[in-house]
Motif scaffolding. Structure first.
Motif, PDB file in Angstrom:
ATOM      1  N   SER A   1      19.270   7.329 -78.368  1.00  0.00           N
ATOM      2  CA  SER A   1      19.878   8.373 -79.191  1.00  0.00           C
ATOM      3  C   SER A   1      20.855   9.191 -78.355  1.00  0.00           C
ATOM      4  CB  SER A   1      18.775   9.291 -79.750  1.00  0.00           C
ATOM      5  OG  SER A   1      19.335  10.478 -80.264  1.00  0.00           O
ATOM      6  N   GLY A   2      22.089   9.219 -78.786  1.00  0.00           N
ATOM      7  CA  GLY A   2      23.090  10.008 -78.091  1.00  0.00           C
ATOM      8  C   GLY A   2      22.752  11.482 -78.088  1.00  0.00           C
ATOM      9  N   LEU A   3      22.290  12.001 -79.221  1.00  0.00           N
ATOM     10  CA  LEU A   3      21.931  13.414 -79.322  1.00  0.00           C
ATOM     11  C   LEU A   3      20.805  13.761 -78.354  1.00  0.00           C
ATOM     12  CD1 LEU A   3      22.250  16.173 -80.643  1.00  0.00           C
ATOM     13  CD2 LEU A   3      20.692  15.400 -82.447  1.00  0.00           C
ATOM     14  N   TYR A   4      19.827  12.891 -78.236  1.00  0.00           N
ATOM     15  CA  TYR A   4      18.696  13.115 -77.333  1.00  0.00           C
ATOM     16  C   TYR A   4      19.199  13.274 -75.892  1.00  0.00           C
ATOM     17  CZ  TYR A   4      14.154  12.265 -75.079  1.00  0.00           C
ATOM     18  OH  TYR A   4      13.014  12.368 -74.317  1.00  0.00           O
ATOM     19  N   PHE A   5      20.078  12.367 -75.457  1.00  0.00           N
ATOM     20  CA  PHE A   5      20.600  12.446 -74.093  1.00  0.00           C
ATOM     21  C   PHE A   5      21.517  13.661 -73.912  1.00  0.00           C
ATOM     22  CE2 PHE A   5      19.183   8.030 -73.536  1.00  0.00           C
ATOM     23  CZ  PHE A   5      18.595   8.138 -72.279  1.00  0.00           C
ATOM     24  N   LEU A   6      22.243  14.034 -74.944  1.00  0.00           N
ATOM     25  CA  LEU A   6      23.079  15.234 -74.850  1.00  0.00           C
ATOM     26  C   LEU A   6      22.213  16.483 -74.650  1.00  0.00           C
ATOM     27  CD1 LEU A   6      25.737  14.476 -77.616  1.00  0.00           C
ATOM     28  CD2 LEU A   6      26.112  14.526 -75.138  1.00  0.00           C
TER      29      LEU A   6
ATOM     30  N   MET B   1      23.278  12.119 -67.873  1.00  0.00           N
ATOM     31  CA  MET B   1      22.726  12.136 -69.231  1.00  0.00           C
ATOM     32  C   MET B   1      23.779  12.515 -70.270  1.00  0.00           C
ATOM     33  SD  MET B   1      18.935  13.573 -68.664  1.00  0.00           S
ATOM     34  CE  MET B   1      18.060  13.152 -67.167  1.00  0.00           C
ATOM     35  N   LEU B   2      24.666  13.432 -69.927  1.00  0.00           N
ATOM     36  CA  LEU B   2      25.749  13.772 -70.854  1.00  0.00           C
ATOM     37  C   LEU B   2      26.677  12.579 -71.075  1.00  0.00           C
ATOM     38  CD1 LEU B   2      26.610  17.405 -69.699  1.00  0.00           C
ATOM     39  CD2 LEU B   2      25.452  16.719 -71.814  1.00  0.00           C
ATOM     40  N   VAL B   3      26.973  11.844 -70.003  1.00  0.00           N
ATOM     41  CA  VAL B   3      27.820  10.645 -70.144  1.00  0.00           C
ATOM     42  C   VAL B   3      27.119   9.614 -71.028  1.00  0.00           C
ATOM     43  CG1 VAL B   3      28.844   8.686 -68.895  1.00  0.00           C
ATOM     44  CG2 VAL B   3      29.109  11.016 -68.011  1.00  0.00           C
ATOM     45  N   ILE B   4      25.822   9.434 -70.817  1.00  0.00           N
ATOM     46  CA  ILE B   4      25.060   8.502 -71.658  1.00  0.00           C
ATOM     47  C   ILE B   4      25.123   8.952 -73.110  1.00  0.00           C
ATOM     48  CG2 ILE B   4      22.740   7.639 -72.204  1.00  0.00           C
ATOM     49  CD1 ILE B   4      22.163   7.891 -69.122  1.00  0.00           C
ATOM     50  N   GLY B   5      24.876  10.232 -73.346  1.00  0.00           N
ATOM     51  CA  GLY B   5      24.900  10.759 -74.713  1.00  0.00           C
ATOM     52  C   GLY B   5      26.249  10.573 -75.372  1.00  0.00           C
TER      53      GLY B   5
ATOM     54  N   LEU C   1      28.798   0.961 -71.692  1.00  0.00           N
ATOM     55  CA  LEU C   1      28.902   2.052 -70.735  1.00  0.00           C
ATOM     56  C   LEU C   1      27.581   2.815 -70.653  1.00  0.00           C
ATOM     57  CD1 LEU C   1      30.464   3.936 -68.820  1.00  0.00           C
ATOM     58  CD2 LEU C   1      31.247   5.190 -70.860  1.00  0.00           C
ATOM     59  N   ALA C   2      26.960   3.075 -71.787  1.00  0.00           N
ATOM     60  CA  ALA C   2      25.679   3.788 -71.802  1.00  0.00           C
ATOM     61  C   ALA C   2      24.637   3.028 -70.994  1.00  0.00           C
ATOM     62  CB  ALA C   2      25.197   3.996 -73.236  1.00  0.00           C
ATOM     63  N   TRP C   3      24.570   1.716 -71.169  1.00  0.00           N
ATOM     64  CA  TRP C   3      23.582   0.920 -70.438  1.00  0.00           C
ATOM     65  C   TRP C   3      23.829   0.951 -68.927  1.00  0.00           C
ATOM     66  CZ3 TRP C   3      23.856  -3.950 -74.043  1.00  0.00           C
ATOM     67  CH2 TRP C   3      23.194  -3.673 -75.240  1.00  0.00           C
ATOM     68  N   ILE C   4      25.091   0.911 -68.527  1.00  0.00           N
ATOM     69  CA  ILE C   4      25.415   0.957 -67.096  1.00  0.00           C
ATOM     70  C   ILE C   4      24.968   2.288 -66.497  1.00  0.00           C
ATOM     71  CG2 ILE C   4      27.324   1.062 -65.423  1.00  0.00           C
ATOM     72  CD1 ILE C   4      28.768  -0.993 -67.265  1.00  0.00           C
TER      73      ILE C   4
END
Length: 166
Positions: free
Chosen positions: A47-52, A105-109, A119-122
Motif C-alpha cells: 500500500s502506497g498510503l501505508y508507506f507514506l 519509505m516515502l519513495v516506496i509510497g 521501482l518500489a520493489w527495488i
C-alpha cells in the motif's frame, strides 16, 4: 558484547561503556524492531498510503526527536515500570538514520501510488537489507553514513560490528 557497544557508539554515544550497554542497547533497538515489523506488514499490503504514513512518521522522529512516539512508548511501558534509564531524544547519527529510512519509505509510497511497482520493489529490497543489517547484524547503515559524511571515517569504521578496535 563488542558489536553491541560498537552499535551504541555508532548511534551517537561515543563514550558508551560495557556497563551502559546492557540498558542502552535494548532501548536503541526498540524502534528498529517495531519498524521492521511494520515494514513486513507494508511489504505484504503493498500500500502506497501505508508507506507514506510510515515515512512521514520516521521523518517526524528525525525532525522532532523529543516527540518520538517510539521512544515515548519505550519509556512508558518498558523503562518506567522496570526502573531503567529513560531513552533520551535521538542523537544526530540516529536522527540521520531515521530520516534516511523515512526517505526510503516515502519513495516506496510514491512509487506504489504512481504505479511504479518495479521501482518500489527495488527500494523495498534496499530497505529490507538495511533493516536486516540493523536488526540482525547490529550495523546501522544510516548512522555509519552520517559519520562518513561528517569526515569521521575512522570512527565510523571502528563502529562496524566486526571491528576489534573502539
Amino acid at each position: 558484547m563488542k558489536a553491541q557497544l560498537n552499535f551504541i557508539r555508532q548511534q551517537g554515544f561515543p563514550d558508551a561503556s560495557a556497563d551502559s550497554c546492557a540498558c542502552l542497547y535494548p532501548a536503541l533497538m526498540w524502534q528498529p524492531r517495531i519498524v521492521g515489523s511494520l515494514v513486513v506488514i507494508g511489504l505484504l499490503l503493498q500500500s502506497g498510503l501505508y508507506f507514506l504514513v510510515l515515512g512521514a512518521l520516521l521523518w517526524w522522529n528525525a525532525t522532532l526527536p523529543r516527540l518520538n512516539p517510539f521512544d515515548a512508548l519505550y519509556n512508558r511501558i518498558v523503562a518506567g515500570p522496570r526502573n531503567l534509564p529513560l531513552l533520551e531524544p535521538a542523537q544526530p547519527p540516529r536522527r540521520f538514520a531515521q530520516g534516511m529510512a523515512g526517505t526510503f519509505m516515502l519513495v516506496i509510497g510514491i512509487a506504489l501510488v504512481a504505479g511504479l511497482t518495479g521501482l518500489a520493489w527495488i527500494v523495498e529490497a534496499l530497505l529490507v537489507a538495511a533493516l536486516a543489517a540493523l536488526i540482525f547484524g547490529r550495523f546501522c547503515l544510516g548512522s555509519y553514513l552520517y559519520h562518513q559524511f561528517r569526515g569521521q571515517g575512522d570512527f565510523a569504521n571502528h563502529t562496524l560490528p566486526w571491528s576489534r578496535t573502539g
